[in-house]
Design a protein around this motif. Structure first.
Motif, short mmCIF file in Angstrom:
data_model
loop_
_atom_site.label_atom_id
_atom_site.label_comp_id
_atom_site.label_asym_id
_atom_site.label_seq_id
_atom_site.Cartn_x
_atom_site.Cartn_y
_atom_site.Cartn_z
N VAL A 1 -7.31 43.44 49.53
CA VAL A 1 -5.92 42.95 49.63
C VAL A 1 -5.40 43.21 51.05
O VAL A 1 -5.98 43.99 51.81
N LEU B 1 -1.84 44.51 52.38
CA LEU B 1 -0.48 45.00 52.16
C LEU B 1 0.44 44.49 53.27
O LEU B 1 -0.01 43.93 54.27
N ARG C 1 6.03 39.17 51.58
CA ARG C 1 4.72 38.64 51.15
C ARG C 1 3.57 39.60 51.46
O ARG C 1 3.48 40.18 52.51
N SER C 2 2.69 39.76 50.47
CA SER C 2 1.38 40.37 50.65
C SER C 2 0.33 39.42 50.10
O SER C 2 0.68 38.42 49.47
N ILE D 1 -3.58 38.89 48.08
CA ILE D 1 -4.67 39.42 47.26
C ILE D 1 -5.86 38.48 47.39
O ILE D 1 -5.75 37.28 47.15
N VAL E 1 -0.66 46.68 46.05
CA VAL E 1 0.20 45.56 46.46
C VAL E 1 1.48 45.54 45.64
O VAL E 1 2.59 45.43 46.18
N VAL E 2 1.33 45.62 44.33
CA VAL E 2 2.51 45.51 43.45
C VAL E 2 3.40 46.73 43.60
O VAL E 2 4.63 46.62 43.62
N GLN F 1 5.33 46.20 46.79
CA GLN F 1 6.31 45.12 46.62
C GLN F 1 7.55 45.61 45.87
O GLN F 1 8.69 45.31 46.26
N PRO G 1 3.43 38.59 45.86
CA PRO G 1 2.04 38.99 45.99
C PRO G 1 1.14 37.75 45.82
O PRO G 1 0.72 37.39 44.72
N LEU H 1 -2.96 40.99 38.31
CA LEU H 1 -1.65 40.95 38.95
C LEU H 1 -0.54 40.85 37.92
O LEU H 1 0.47 41.59 37.99
#
Length: 295
Positions: free
Chosen positions: A114, A116, A141-142, A144, A155-156, A159, A177, A193
């Motif tokens: 991912v 980040l 925005r990131s 995956i 990531v989550v 976020q 994400p 996700l």
């Protein structure tokens, strides 16, 4: 929070225009518009040109709240004016379109499949200025790329950590994400996700409202439960590099998922077009994305 704008984002038919290309992606956006890099020398000239492009889009009669309910702005755009009004005020007051601000500073190097977000060291200042400029919400925005459980959790987590600060500032975050459309594990990424997002949504306070921006899923209506979650104002879809027609066809297969397209909105616009041709081309794109968003 502006209740009228909240009602519009939650209930109105239409889509969100993503006009938030930043310093890294602006040269591509300008090149697509017919302005190659040899036509400007400095970043300031580049941002002047892209603001002219965005002004032309926003002031076009094809850009209206009957089909476009929100627009995401880059920080430079928020701080500039259209017809004597800050861009957010012009969108809200003249067009009836809800303004958002992109707040991330781009992506960190890939780790655990991912990317980040880079640290947003001026987040508090950005949120303060967004409020001063009458911005409704933010976008961050990131990306995956692999079905790596730790990476997707990271990531989550990031976020929603940033998203909570946005909520605490009285704004509505668009949590984004993105799953890379070229990932060989795209469907598995989306399953992991969705589960992570649901955990975070279920732990929010009753009055904490968020929006979510996701890649159009491989399995149609995959995000139905997220769309229906009481803390979610709206779930929107990014075009992710799909051409307009492909993005629209995939979007149509997902009920109540609306577009937040960037390239798919502007790909056929050109600096050399007459205003008539420009407005007609933009109108066709707007209408096709609108039709795909009201399924």
């Amino acid at each position: 929070m502006n209740q009228k704008q909240l009602d519009q984002m939650k209930n109105a038919d239409g889509f969100i225009a993503a006009l938030d290309q930043s310093g890294g992606s602006t040269p591509k956006a300008l090149a697509l518009y017919g302005i190659p890099e040899d036509q400007y020398d400095t970043n300031e000239q580049m941002f002047d040109l892209v603001h002219e492009m965005r002004t032309r889009i926003i002031t076009s009669p094809a850009f209206d709240s009957n089909r476009i309910i929100g627009a995401i702005l880059f920080e430079h755009t928020m701080d500039r004016e259209i017809d004597g009004l800050y861009t957010g005020d012009y969108l809200a007051d003249e067009k009836g379109v809800v303004p958002f601000l992109k707040i991330d500073k781009g992506l960190a190097e890939e780790e655990n499949g991912v990317q980040l977000m880079k640290p947003i060291d001026d987040l508090d200042d950005k949120l303060k200025r967004a409020n001063e400029r009458h911005i409704f919400g933010t976008k961050e925005r990131s990306v995956i790329k692999e079905a790596n459980e730790k990476g997707i959790k990271d990531v989550v987590d990031q976020q929603f950590e940033i998203g909570q600060k946005v909520v605490d500032a009285g704004l509505v975050p668009i949590i984004e994400p993105e799953v890379d459309i070229n990932s060989p594990e795209k469907e598995k990424c989306e399953e992991l996700l969705k589960a992570e997002i649901q955990k975070h949504l279920d732990s929010l306070n009753q009055d904490d409202l968020v929006m979510i921006k996701l890649t159009i899923p491989t399995v149609s209506n995959m995000y139905k439960e997220l769309i229906e979650h009481p803390n979610v104002v709206r779930v929107v879809a990014l075009s992710g590099g799909y051409e307009t027609n492909d993005a629209n066809e995939k979007l149509k297969e997902n009920n109540n998922l609306i577009a937040s397209f960037s390239r798919a909105l502007t790909q056929d616009l050109n600096v050399s077009q007459t205003d008539e041709a420009f407005n007609e081309t933009l109108g066709k794109a707007v209408d096709s994305i609108y039709q795909a968003s009201i399924t």
